[in-house]
Design a protein around this motif. Structure first.
Motif, PDB file in Angstrom:
ATOM      1  N   LYS A   1       3.921 -10.488   6.024  1.00  0.00           N
ATOM      2  CA  LYS A   1       3.103  -9.574   5.498  1.00  0.00           C
ATOM      3  C   LYS A   1       1.680  -8.996   6.531  1.00  0.00           C
ATOM      4  O   LYS A   1       0.556 -10.422   6.483  1.00  0.00           O
ATOM      5  CB  LYS A   1       2.599  -8.552   4.859  1.00  0.00           C
ATOM      6  CG  LYS A   1       4.036  -8.475   3.757  1.00  0.00           C
ATOM      7  CD  LYS A   1       3.648  -7.461   2.699  1.00  0.00           C
ATOM      8  CE  LYS A   1       4.431  -7.445   1.586  1.00  0.00           C
ATOM      9  NZ  LYS A   1       4.443  -6.572   0.326  1.00  0.00           N
ATOM     10  N   VAL A   2       0.915  -8.309   7.362  1.00  0.00           N
ATOM     11  CA  VAL A   2      -0.104  -8.179   7.987  1.00  0.00           C
ATOM     12  C   VAL A   2      -1.222  -7.971   6.870  1.00  0.00           C
ATOM     13  O   VAL A   2      -1.426  -6.884   6.336  1.00  0.00           O
ATOM     14  CB  VAL A   2      -0.140  -6.768   9.181  1.00  0.00           C
ATOM     15  CG1 VAL A   2      -1.119  -6.581   9.588  1.00  0.00           C
ATOM     16  CG2 VAL A   2       1.033  -7.038  10.225  1.00  0.00           C
TER      17      VAL A   2
ATOM     18  N   HIS B   1      -2.741  -4.725   2.185  1.00  0.00           N
ATOM     19  CA  HIS B   1      -1.461  -5.830   2.752  1.00  0.00           C
ATOM     20  C   HIS B   1      -1.076  -4.204   3.140  1.00  0.00           C
ATOM     21  O   HIS B   1      -1.658  -2.874   3.037  1.00  0.00           O
ATOM     22  CB  HIS B   1      -0.608  -5.833   2.728  1.00  0.00           C
ATOM     23  CG  HIS B   1       0.095  -5.842   1.042  1.00  0.00           C
ATOM     24  ND1 HIS B   1      -0.343  -6.044  -0.150  1.00  0.00           N
ATOM     25  CD2 HIS B   1       1.290  -4.606   1.194  1.00  0.00           C
ATOM     26  CE1 HIS B   1       0.553  -4.486  -0.947  1.00  0.00           C
ATOM     27  NE2 HIS B   1       1.522  -4.137  -0.402  1.00  0.00           N
ATOM     28  N   PHE B   2      -1.108  -4.599   4.465  1.00  0.00           N
ATOM     29  CA  PHE B   2      -1.341  -2.683   5.728  1.00  0.00           C
ATOM     30  C   PHE B   2       0.817  -2.140   5.303  1.00  0.00           C
ATOM     31  O   PHE B   2       1.487  -3.534   4.987  1.00  0.00           O
ATOM     32  CB  PHE B   2      -1.116  -2.933   7.188  1.00  0.00           C
ATOM     33  CG  PHE B   2      -2.184  -3.337   7.360  1.00  0.00           C
ATOM     34  CD1 PHE B   2      -2.959  -2.021   7.611  1.00  0.00           C
ATOM     35  CD2 PHE B   2      -3.015  -4.130   7.060  1.00  0.00           C
ATOM     36  CE1 PHE B   2      -4.783  -1.685   7.695  1.00  0.00           C
ATOM     37  CE2 PHE B   2      -4.378  -4.475   7.467  1.00  0.00           C
ATOM     38  CZ  PHE B   2      -4.704  -3.080   7.434  1.00  0.00           C
TER      39      PHE B   2
ATOM     40  N   PHE C   1       5.129   2.641  11.519  1.00  0.00           N
ATOM     41  CA  PHE C   1       3.736   1.644  12.450  1.00  0.00           C
ATOM     42  C   PHE C   1       4.083   1.509  13.936  1.00  0.00           C
ATOM     43  O   PHE C   1       2.682   2.236  14.538  1.00  0.00           O
ATOM     44  CB  PHE C   1       3.395   0.170  11.950  1.00  0.00           C
ATOM     45  CG  PHE C   1       3.127  -0.158  10.995  1.00  0.00           C
ATOM     46  CD1 PHE C   1       2.148   0.388  10.899  1.00  0.00           C
ATOM     47  CD2 PHE C   1       3.747  -1.104   9.663  1.00  0.00           C
ATOM     48  CE1 PHE C   1       0.782   0.224   9.720  1.00  0.00           C
ATOM     49  CE2 PHE C   1       2.931  -0.638   8.901  1.00  0.00           C
ATOM     50  CZ  PHE C   1       2.273  -0.646   8.519  1.00  0.00           C
TER      51      PHE C   1
ATOM     52  N   LEU D   1      -6.463   1.126  14.569  1.00  0.00           N
ATOM     53  CA  LEU D   1      -5.721  -0.129  13.854  1.00  0.00           C
ATOM     54  C   LEU D   1      -5.555  -0.977  14.248  1.00  0.00           C
ATOM     55  O   LEU D   1      -4.925  -2.166  13.521  1.00  0.00           O
ATOM     56  CB  LEU D   1      -4.408   1.361  13.559  1.00  0.00           C
ATOM     57  CG  LEU D   1      -3.585   0.645  12.628  1.00  0.00           C
ATOM     58  CD1 LEU D   1      -4.118   0.980  11.445  1.00  0.00           C
ATOM     59  CD2 LEU D   1      -2.560   1.558  12.993  1.00  0.00           C
ATOM     60  N   SER D   2      -5.307  -1.407  16.017  1.00  0.00           N
ATOM     61  CA  SER D   2      -4.908  -2.157  16.724  1.00  0.00           C
ATOM     62  C   SER D   2      -5.676  -3.344  15.943  1.00  0.00           C
ATOM     63  O   SER D   2      -4.801  -4.759  16.691  1.00  0.00           O
ATOM     64  CB  SER D   2      -4.668  -2.363  18.317  1.00  0.00           C
ATOM     65  OG  SER D   2      -4.121  -2.796  19.119  1.00  0.00           O
TER      66      SER D   2
ATOM     67  N   LEU E   1      -4.618  -4.546  12.910  1.00  0.00           N
ATOM     68  CA  LEU E   1      -3.515  -5.458  12.824  1.00  0.00           C
ATOM     69  C   LEU E   1      -2.628  -6.414  13.425  1.00  0.00           C
ATOM     70  O   LEU E   1      -2.340  -7.376  13.430  1.00  0.00           O
ATOM     71  CB  LEU E   1      -2.179  -4.096  12.984  1.00  0.00           C
ATOM     72  CG  LEU E   1      -2.436  -2.604  11.885  1.00  0.00           C
ATOM     73  CD1 LEU E   1      -1.206  -1.436  12.251  1.00  0.00           C
ATOM     74  CD2 LEU E   1      -1.999  -3.194  10.671  1.00  0.00           C
TER      75      LEU E   1
ATOM     76  N   PRO F   1       3.236  -4.407  12.388  1.00  0.00           N
ATOM     77  CA  PRO F   1       3.745  -5.029  11.566  1.00  0.00           C
ATOM     78  C   PRO F   1       5.196  -4.866  11.837  1.00  0.00           C
ATOM     79  O   PRO F   1       5.955  -3.643  12.042  1.00  0.00           O
ATOM     80  CB  PRO F   1       3.187  -4.694   9.817  1.00  0.00           C
ATOM     81  CG  PRO F   1       2.469  -4.136  10.617  1.00  0.00           C
ATOM     82  CD  PRO F   1       2.567  -3.030  12.173  1.00  0.00           C
TER      83      PRO F   1
END
Lengths: 67, 339
Positions: free
Chosen positions: A31-32, A62-63, B127, B167-168, B171, B175
């Motif tokens: 997971k991210v 976690h996202f 996402f 957000l980039s 992350l 995802p």
């Protein structure tokens, strides 16, 4: 060793030595996530090199995508 | 003048001046599902000047457990969510100018919508769209508030161009997979908790109180009784493709957009034509009636049930295929019935 994960005290089994191990233990290695250890935020490249010690305070976020 | 905002004005950090500010602001909400319903209601009650709300979907029975703007009638009539939302929101506060857009947020449209707003609230379920919002927000310097939830878990972060990581940055990549409302379900309180954070941050931004912003990535699990708030500013990347010096806004480019998507919370796949089209739903209805199966039509969409599948086609050519998570199976059905 005993660590605090997201505010909860957790007894870690032997063999969990770094952040990468911990994420695998929780089965969230794919997971991210954003991980903070004792107030220090880690990049994902630092997960393996960050060794855990007794009483560490760990935050794992976690996202997710739902909404 | 009535005193409908008196309690909000009595709250010192807002006051009369803050309320004045709020009443002049234009907020864009992308998504009118659970997060979008609750966020829109909160902002409309708070008295923003203008709301634009965008969603590609229509109301279903499985939405009613948590999507607070919708009723059984909306589900029965398969009303597009933003139409049902606008009906309810206008009844709640008729002084707010509300624009309802039935569309899947594409890069081109996002850029257009973003230019004229003061703030974007993320209420999407994927996402891919969030990364597009992120790029468009960076391009025009508009703050936006990420929010998401699944099960009893929620997460939110306020992204301010030129200040916070985007957000980039957080992350790194888009995802894939993971839990969705489809596999893990979702409870209403998790939705409302995320929205409470989002709208509190929104109000701070709308009144201009940026010092009070939270500046932390928040996550919680209401069932496991967990909460965390962490500082992430160190994750801001100088070489970020979305907010760095040599930015290229990669998620707004055409090749980064998929034309199919598995929908969160449902056994369904959405398919979008490469170029927008205008479908003659009446003619299509006649064609499909000859195929066997059940056809239903309203001014916005047509629903066609066959075997264990149901295909819903919108006027802009988008199709939602229910009864499968398999994209190629969905495409087969799409091509079989819609050419």
């Amino acid at each position: 060793m005993n660590v605090i994960v997201n505010g909860e005290s957790v007894q870690l089994q032997d063999g969990i030595e770094n952040v990468k191990d911990l994420l695998e233990h929780y089965d969230i290695q794919d997971k991210v996530v954003v991980v903070e250890v004792n107030g220090n935020i880690l990049t994902s490249a630092q997960h393996q090199s960050t060794r855990l010690s007794d009483k560490d305070r760990i935050e794992i976020v976690h996202f997710v995508g739902g909404g | 003048m009535n005193n409908r905002y008196s309690r909000q004005e009595l709250f010192t950090p807002i006051g009369k001046a803050g309320q004045e500010n709020i009443s002049r602001k234009h907020v864009l909400i992308i998504g009118a599902g659970a997060l979008g319903s609750a966020g829109a209601e909160a902002l409309v009650r708070a008295g923003i000047g203008q709301l634009t709300i965008v969603d590609r979907d229509y109301v279903e029975w499985s939405n009613l457990q948590r999507q607070q703007l919708y009723t059984e009638d909306d589900a029965r009539n398969r009303l597009p969510k933003v139409i049902a939302a606008k009906n309810r929101l206008s009844a709640i506060n008729s002084s707010v100018s509300i624009e309802a857009i039935i569309a899947d947020a594409s890069a081109l449209e996002l850029k257009e919508w973003t230019q004229n707003v003061d703030l974007i609230i993320d209420a999407t379920d994927n996402f891919e769209t969030r990364m597009m919002i992120n790029d468009a927000a960076q391009m025009y310097g508009i703050p936006w508030i990420y929010g998401a939830c699944v099960g009893s878990y929620g997460i939110t972060y306020t992204i301010i161009p030129k200040k916070t990581p985007c957000l980039s940055c957080l992350l790194g990549t888009v995802p894939l997979g993971g839990l969705t409302c489809d596999t893990a379900g979702i409870i209403g309180p998790a939705v409302n908790m995320v929205v409470s954070y989002q709208i509190s941050e929104a109000l701070k931004i709308l009144v201009g109180d940026s010092d009070s912003l939270r500046n932390k990535l928040i996550s919680f699990d209401l069932w496991k009784n967990q909460y965390s708030a962490i500082k992430v500013e160190k994750l801001k990347k100088k070489d970020c493709p979305s907010c760095g010096k040599e930015r290229t806004y990669p998620y707004l480019s055409f090749e980064n957009q998929t034309k199919t998507a598995v929908l969160c919370g449902r056994d369904s796949v959405q398919i979008r034509p490469a170029h927008p089209v205008v479908r003659d739903l009446e003619a299509l209805e006649k064609t499909l009636q000859k195929q066997g199966g059940t056809v239903q039509r309203n001014p916005y969409l047509l629903s066609f049930s066959t075997g264990s599948h149901r295909l819903v086609i919108f006027q802009d050519g988008r199709v939602i295929v229910h009864g499968t998570k398999n994209i190629s199976e969905a495409k087969t059905l799409y091509h079989r019935y819609f050419g």
